[in-house]
Every structure is written in structure tokens, then in C-alpha cells.
Design a protein around this motif. Structure first.
Motif, PDB file in Angstrom:
ATOM      1  N   GLY A  15       0.808  -1.206   0.000  1.00 23.78           N
ATOM      2  CA  GLY A  15       0.000   0.000   0.000  1.00 23.78           C
ATOM      3  C   GLY A  15       0.840   1.255   0.000  1.00 23.78           C
ATOM      4  O   GLY A  15       1.755   1.417  -0.804  1.00 23.78           O
ATOM      5  N   ASP A  16       0.558   2.175   0.928  1.00 22.88           N
ATOM      6  CA  ASP A  16       1.267   3.453   0.997  1.00 22.88           C
ATOM      7  C   ASP A  16       2.480   3.423   1.928  1.00 22.88           C
ATOM      8  O   ASP A  16       3.150   4.441   2.112  1.00 22.88           O
ATOM      9  CB  ASP A  16       0.314   4.561   1.488  1.00 22.88           C
ATOM     10  CG  ASP A  16      -0.770   4.886   0.462  1.00 22.88           C
ATOM     11  OD1 ASP A  16      -0.554   4.613  -0.733  1.00 22.88           O
ATOM     12  OD2 ASP A  16      -1.829   5.408   0.870  1.00 22.88           O
ATOM     13  N   GLU A  17       2.771   2.286   2.524  1.00 27.89           N
ATOM     14  CA  GLU A  17       3.876   2.186   3.478  1.00 27.89           C
ATOM     15  C   GLU A  17       5.210   2.503   2.790  1.00 27.89           C
ATOM     16  O   GLU A  17       5.502   1.994   1.706  1.00 27.89           O
ATOM     17  CB  GLU A  17       3.931   0.778   4.068  1.00 27.89           C
ATOM     18  CG  GLU A  17       5.031   0.577   5.095  1.00 27.89           C
ATOM     19  CD  GLU A  17       5.083  -0.850   5.638  1.00 27.89           C
ATOM     20  OE1 GLU A  17       6.035  -1.160   6.376  1.00 27.89           O
ATOM     21  OE2 GLU A  17       4.176  -1.649   5.307  1.00 27.89           O
ATOM     22  N   VAL A  18       6.008   3.355   3.401  1.00 28.07           N
ATOM     23  CA  VAL A  18       7.342   3.655   2.883  1.00 28.07           C
ATOM     24  C   VAL A  18       8.289   2.528   3.298  1.00 28.07           C
ATOM     25  O   VAL A  18       8.412   2.210   4.485  1.00 28.07           O
ATOM     26  CB  VAL A  18       7.848   5.012   3.406  1.00 28.07           C
ATOM     27  CG1 VAL A  18       9.274   5.265   2.922  1.00 28.07           C
ATOM     28  CG2 VAL A  18       6.926   6.139   2.956  1.00 28.07           C
ATOM     29  N   LEU A  19       8.963   1.947   2.317  1.00 27.91           N
ATOM     30  CA  LEU A  19       9.793   0.767   2.551  1.00 27.91           C
ATOM     31  C   LEU A  19      11.268   1.095   2.347  1.00 27.91           C
ATOM     32  O   LEU A  19      11.641   1.734   1.362  1.00 27.91           O
ATOM     33  CB  LEU A  19       9.377  -0.356   1.594  1.00 27.91           C
ATOM     34  CG  LEU A  19       7.908  -0.789   1.692  1.00 27.91           C
ATOM     35  CD1 LEU A  19       7.504  -1.611   0.482  1.00 27.91           C
ATOM     36  CD2 LEU A  19       7.659  -1.560   2.979  1.00 27.91           C
ATOM     37  N   THR A  20      12.096   0.660   3.280  1.00 28.86           N
ATOM     38  CA  THR A  20      13.543   0.807   3.162  1.00 28.86           C
ATOM     39  C   THR A  20      14.174  -0.578   3.329  1.00 28.86           C
ATOM     40  O   THR A  20      13.470  -1.581   3.569  1.00 28.86           O
ATOM     41  CB  THR A  20      14.103   1.756   4.236  1.00 28.86           C
ATOM     42  OG1 THR A  20      13.976   1.134   5.527  1.00 28.86           O
ATOM     43  CG2 THR A  20      13.354   3.090   4.237  1.00 28.86           C
ATOM     44  N   GLU A  21      15.481  -0.631   3.239  1.00 27.79           N
ATOM     45  CA  GLU A  21      16.185  -1.914   3.356  1.00 27.79           C
ATOM     46  C   GLU A  21      15.938  -2.603   4.689  1.00 27.79           C
ATOM     47  O   GLU A  21      16.106  -3.829   4.793  1.00 27.79           O
ATOM     48  CB  GLU A  21      17.687  -1.705   3.153  1.00 27.79           C
ATOM     49  CG  GLU A  21      18.097  -1.409   1.724  1.00 27.79           C
ATOM     50  CD  GLU A  21      18.030   0.065   1.348  1.00 27.79           C
ATOM     51  OE1 GLU A  21      18.445   0.408   0.227  1.00 27.79           O
ATOM     52  OE2 GLU A  21      17.561   0.883   2.172  1.00 27.79           O
ATOM     53  N   SER A  22      15.549  -1.863   5.708  1.00 21.68           N
ATOM     54  CA  SER A  22      15.307  -2.465   7.027  1.00 21.68           C
ATOM     55  C   SER A  22      13.876  -2.960   7.196  1.00 21.68           C
ATOM     56  O   SER A  22      13.552  -3.562   8.228  1.00 21.68           O
ATOM     57  CB  SER A  22      15.640  -1.454   8.131  1.00 21.68           C
ATOM     58  OG  SER A  22      14.813  -0.311   8.030  1.00 21.68           O
ATOM     59  N   SER A  23      13.009  -2.732   6.207  1.00 17.63           N
ATOM     60  CA  SER A  23      11.617  -3.181   6.304  1.00 17.63           C
ATOM     61  C   SER A  23      11.536  -4.703   6.257  1.00 17.63           C
ATOM     62  O   SER A  23      12.364  -5.375   5.635  1.00 17.63           O
ATOM     63  CB  SER A  23      10.786  -2.585   5.172  1.00 17.63           C
ATOM     64  OG  SER A  23      10.756  -1.175   5.240  1.00 17.63           O
ATOM     65  N   GLU A  24      10.527  -5.229   6.923  1.00 14.92           N
ATOM     66  CA  GLU A  24      10.334  -6.683   6.963  1.00 14.92           C
ATOM     67  C   GLU A  24       9.881  -7.208   5.603  1.00 14.92           C
ATOM     68  O   GLU A  24       9.264  -6.483   4.825  1.00 14.92           O
ATOM     69  CB  GLU A  24       9.273  -7.035   8.021  1.00 14.92           C
ATOM     70  CG  GLU A  24       9.706  -6.755   9.450  1.00 14.92           C
ATOM     71  CD  GLU A  24      10.871  -7.623   9.865  1.00 14.92           C
ATOM     72  OE1 GLU A  24      10.857  -8.828   9.537  1.00 14.92           O
ATOM     73  OE2 GLU A  24      11.808  -7.092  10.495  1.00 14.92           O
ATOM     74  N   PRO A  25      10.180  -8.465   5.296  1.00 14.97           N
ATOM     75  CA  PRO A  25       9.712  -9.042   4.032  1.00 14.97           C
ATOM     76  C   PRO A  25       8.199  -9.238   4.035  1.00 14.97           C
ATOM     77  O   PRO A  25       7.562  -9.295   5.089  1.00 14.97           O
ATOM     78  CB  PRO A  25      10.439 -10.393   3.969  1.00 14.97           C
ATOM     79  CG  PRO A  25      10.719 -10.735   5.398  1.00 14.97           C
ATOM     80  CD  PRO A  25      10.968  -9.426   6.084  1.00 14.97           C
ATOM     81  N   GLY A  26       7.635  -9.337   2.831  1.00 13.03           N
ATOM     82  CA  GLY A  26       6.209  -9.568   2.704  1.00 13.03           C
ATOM     83  C   GLY A  26       5.875 -11.047   2.702  1.00 13.03           C
ATOM     84  O   GLY A  26       6.706 -11.899   3.028  1.00 13.03           O
ATOM     85  N   GLN A  27       4.638 -11.339   2.313  1.00 12.18           N
ATOM     86  CA  GLN A  27       4.146 -12.709   2.262  1.00 12.18           C
ATOM     87  C   GLN A  27       3.821 -13.084   0.821  1.00 12.18           C
ATOM     88  O   GLN A  27       3.469 -12.241   0.008  1.00 12.18           O
ATOM     89  CB  GLN A  27       2.884 -12.848   3.124  1.00 12.18           C
ATOM     90  CG  GLN A  27       3.078 -12.457   4.577  1.00 12.18           C
ATOM     91  CD  GLN A  27       4.034 -13.394   5.306  1.00 12.18           C
ATOM     92  OE1 GLN A  27       4.007 -14.604   5.076  1.00 12.18           O
ATOM     93  NE2 GLN A  27       4.869 -12.835   6.162  1.00 12.18           N
ATOM     94  N   GLY A  28       3.946 -14.352   0.501  1.00 13.60           N
ATOM     95  CA  GLY A  28       3.604 -14.815  -0.831  1.00 13.60           C
ATOM     96  C   GLY A  28       4.798 -15.398  -1.563  1.00 13.60           C
ATOM     97  O   GLY A  28       5.924 -15.437  -1.053  1.00 13.60           O
TER      98      GLY A  28
END
Length: 306
Positions: free
Chosen positions: A123-136
Motif C-alpha cells: 500500500g502506501d507504506e514507505v519501505l527501506t532496506e530495514s523493512s520486513e519481508p512480505g508474504q507470498g
């Protein structure tokens, strides 16, 4: 510097090899077929990551390795295709790292491709290298892919895992697929158009790889995307403006799901990714804004007149 490259005959790989040669690096390609089109200035060894180990001469004197090879993601995800995608990346990378382990003299750095698909649609979440991985499926593949590359760290090799966004260039990739319908006047936004697109000009993508080779500060994940992601509707409007074509149509989500099946999730994903690690390391993007990037790409492909 002596550099071994896998995936050097692909859309981004060809640009990269030309860049390395221009900088007077010695390049050795690991390829499936020896006819690469580069000529005698580039050494080649045949390698299929699922069938054989790299030839010893391809790695024994390498000071750096760039690993870009992998089955294309942009295809309908049948069970067989998903297996090829996963195995080519995970097992292929393990094979490469295993070969590096057996070298008496190992390279100082391994730059391994990954993808912002690591994060999943957020969605609108700002993602950086420290963000958690997604699902799928794709986030899982990216996690395993990066983990396989990370095994080289135990060998004393600096590992950079380059999470590529949408790489823009007229000769291949996503943009090349978009150009024809837009030029025919039937281009348009995808679904709601509200999803974020994290993109990077192919020239910047190549420069970032080259920067990762020489910048000792860079290690671990590295988001390869411009610092100004845009929503799909803005991307559509900008491309239409540059091409001087209308963008009146909408591609329904349902049509994409019928056409691509599960892979449509990648096309519809919203990924607002920031290149925090690159900016912190001092990398300067030549094309931080979408409009100038598209104008430069499309100007370069026009025939020059006397």
C-alpha cells in the motif's frame, strides 16, 4: 579489475558489461550459450546453475562477481514456471557460492541481484532496506535467494544484495512492453492507478552496480530504485505526455488476473520503496525524477538525423 558476470546477456546485463569494458575491467561471462555478441574482448564459459558448476577458470582470478542470472518472473506462474523461478535463483546462487568456496583466492565482493518483490504489496507504506519481508511466492523466493547469496559472507566476501525496482529502458524490461499500446493510443492506468511504482532508469541501475563494486560501505540489501516513486496513474500520465499520446484507457484488474493468473499480483502490487542505503553511501542518481528519465530514454531511441 577482473570481474565475473552471470546474466550478462540480458537486458540489464548487456548494459552492465559495456559499462565495465568502458572502464577497462576484464570481464568473464558465465553464460548458457557462448555466442554472446560481445566478441573476443570478453571471455566466456558455459554455465547452467542447475546442471553444472562454473568452470574453474571463470572464477579463479576474479576480484569481483556480479550475479544477475535467473528465470524471468514476468510469465504466467504455472507450477513448472514457479519451480524454475525459485530453483534458478536459489539453487543457482548456491551453486555459485559453492564454487567460490572452493577457490583458493576468492573475490572481495559478490553483487547479487534480488528484487523489491521481497517486500510484497504494502500500500502506501514507505519501505527501506530495514523493512520486513512480505508474504507470498515472490517474497519467499527473494528471501531464499538473498539467504543463498549471504552464505558467501562466511567466506570473507562482502555481499551486496541489489533489490531492483522496475528498470526502465527502451530496449527491454517493463517499459518496452508498455510502449506499443501507448504509441497506438490505447495505453492507460492499471486498475485503480493508486498503486505505487518504484522505478529506476537502466543507466542508474548500471551505475549503482558499479558503485557497489567499489564502495566498501555497501553490504547487505540495497534498494535499486529512484528516490521518487510514483503512483501508477502518474506514471501513465507522464509516459503519455512524453510520447504525446492520450492515456484514456484503464486496464481492469480482472483482465490482468485472467491473463497472468497469480503473477498479476506483481503487476498490481503497490511498492513505495526508498533507496536509503544508496543515498546514505553517497550515490547520486542521474535520473531521480520520472519525467526526465523517460524523455532521455525515448530520445535516445529516436534515429538521429543529419
Amino acid at each position: 579489475m577482473r570481474i565475473t558476470v552471470t546474466g550478462g546477456t540480458g537486458f540489464l546485463g548487456r548494459r552492465l558489461v559495456k559499462r565495465l569494458l568502458a572502464d577497462q575491467h576484464a570481464v568473464h561471462l558465465l553464460v548458457r550459450k557462448v555466442k554472446t555478441g560481445f566478441g573476443p574482448e570478453v571471455d566466456c564459459s558455459v554455465w547452467d546453475g542447475l546442471e553444472m558448476e562454473p568452470a574453474p577458470e571463470a572464477l579463479e582470478a576474479a576480484e569481483a562477481v556480479i550475479h544477475l542470472a535467473g528465470e524471468p518472473v514476468a510469465q504466467r506462474w504455472t507450477p513448472a514456471a514457479k519451480d524454475r523461478i525459485r530453483r534458478s535463483r536459489v539453487e543457482g546462487t548456491r551453486s555459485l557460492v559453492g564454487a567460490l568456496e572452493r577457490q583458493k583466492q576468492r573475490p572481495s565482493v559478490l553483487v547479487c541481484a534480488s528484487a523489491i518483490g521481497y517486500y510484497g504489496s504494502r500500500g502506501d507504506e514507505v519501505l527501506t532496506e530495514s523493512s520486513e519481508p512480505g508474504q507470498g511466492f515472490l517474497p519467499e523466493v527473494c528471501r531464499e535467494w538473498e539467504a543463498a547469496a549471504g552464505e558467501a559472507e562466511g567466506l570473507g566476501i562482502r555481499v551486496v544484495k541489489v533489490r531492483f525496482g522496475i528498470v526502465l529502458g527502451s530496449e527491454g524490461g517493463a517499459l518496452a512492453q508498455m510502449l506499443l499500446p501507448f504509441r497506438w493510443g490505447v495505453g492507460g492506468k492499471i486498475g485503480s492507478g493508486k498503486q505505487w511504482m518504484s522505478w529506476i532508469d537502466a543507466a542508474d541501475a548500471v551505475e549503482l552496480i558499479a558503485y557497489a563494486l567499489r564502495c566498501a560501505e555497501l553490504r547487505g540489501p540495497l534498494n535499486a530504485c529512484a528516490p521518487n516513486p510514483v503512483r501508477n496513474e502518474e506514471f501513465t500520465e507522464t509516459l503519455a505526455e512524453v510520447l504525446r499520446r492520450p492515456a484514456l484507457f484503464t486496464i481492469p484488474e480482472r483482465a490482468l488476473r485472467i491473463l497472468y493468473g497469480e503473477m498479476a499480483e506483481v503487476v498490481l502490487a503497490s511498492l513505495r520503496v526508498m533507496p536509503e542505503a544508496a543515498l546514505r553511501a553517497g550515490f547520486m542518481f542521474r535520473y531521480p525524477e520520472l519525467g526526465p528519465a523517460l524523455r532521455d530514454i525515448l530520445m535516445a531511441e529516436r534515429p538521429q538525423t543529419a
